[in-house]
Design a protein around this motif. Sequence first.
Motif, PDB file in Angstrom:
ATOM      1  N   TYR A   3       0.855  -1.192   0.000  1.00  0.00           N
ATOM      2  CA  TYR A   3       0.000   0.000   0.000  1.00  0.00           C
ATOM      3  C   TYR A   3       0.886   1.236   0.000  1.00  0.00           C
ATOM      4  N   HIS A   7      -2.703   5.051  -1.806  1.00  0.00           N
ATOM      5  CA  HIS A   7      -3.689   3.992  -1.583  1.00  0.00           C
ATOM      6  C   HIS A   7      -4.389   4.180  -0.229  1.00  0.00           C
ATOM      7  N   LEU A  11      -8.308   4.620   0.498  1.00  0.00           N
ATOM      8  CA  LEU A  11      -9.043   3.741   1.405  1.00  0.00           C
ATOM      9  C   LEU A  11      -9.755   4.542   2.491  1.00  0.00           C
ATOM     10  N   SER A  15     -13.785   4.731   3.187  1.00  0.00           N
ATOM     11  CA  SER A  15     -14.359   4.391   4.501  1.00  0.00           C
ATOM     12  C   SER A  15     -15.385   5.419   4.961  1.00  0.00           C
ATOM     13  N   ALA A  64     -15.617  -1.927  -3.814  1.00  0.00           N
ATOM     14  CA  ALA A  64     -14.323  -1.545  -3.240  1.00  0.00           C
ATOM     15  C   ALA A  64     -14.483  -1.041  -1.810  1.00  0.00           C
ATOM     16  N   HIS A  67     -15.246  -3.975   0.562  1.00  0.00           N
ATOM     17  CA  HIS A  67     -14.042  -4.758   0.863  1.00  0.00           C
ATOM     18  C   HIS A  67     -13.090  -3.985   1.774  1.00  0.00           C
ATOM     19  N   SER A  68     -12.935  -2.695   1.517  1.00  0.00           N
ATOM     20  CA  SER A  68     -12.006  -1.908   2.338  1.00  0.00           C
ATOM     21  C   SER A  68     -12.511  -1.790   3.768  1.00  0.00           C
ATOM     22  N   GLN A  69     -13.827  -1.661   3.932  1.00  0.00           N
ATOM     23  CA  GLN A  69     -14.370  -1.541   5.283  1.00  0.00           C
ATOM     24  C   GLN A  69     -14.309  -2.868   6.024  1.00  0.00           C
ATOM     25  N   LEU A  72     -10.699  -3.188   7.130  1.00  0.00           N
ATOM     26  CA  LEU A  72     -10.445  -2.323   8.278  1.00  0.00           C
ATOM     27  C   LEU A  72     -11.011  -2.932   9.554  1.00  0.00           C
TER      28      LEU A  72
END
Length: 83
Positions: A3, A7, A11, A15, A64, A67-69, A72
Amino acid sequence: MRYTTDHLEELNVLSLFTLETTQEGIKVHSNARPEVIAATQRLFDKGLITQADGGYLTPLGHDAAEHSQVLLTILCSESRVTL
């Protein structure tokens, strides 16, 4: 692949979106940190959000952000799994 700072900023912007509804977007104001403004522009350029200053998630952007949340949430978890 690692990352990059870019990036991570992207992200962080992802979020900010609420995933429970498609009726709620975000607005990144001109007085936001330059890194946030740039990250938002990159997300727009990649087709993940509908406006250069935020807007709504596109279908790809929703995936996206979801998936990012989830990632996290996993990384913030205090539980340990032993293998």
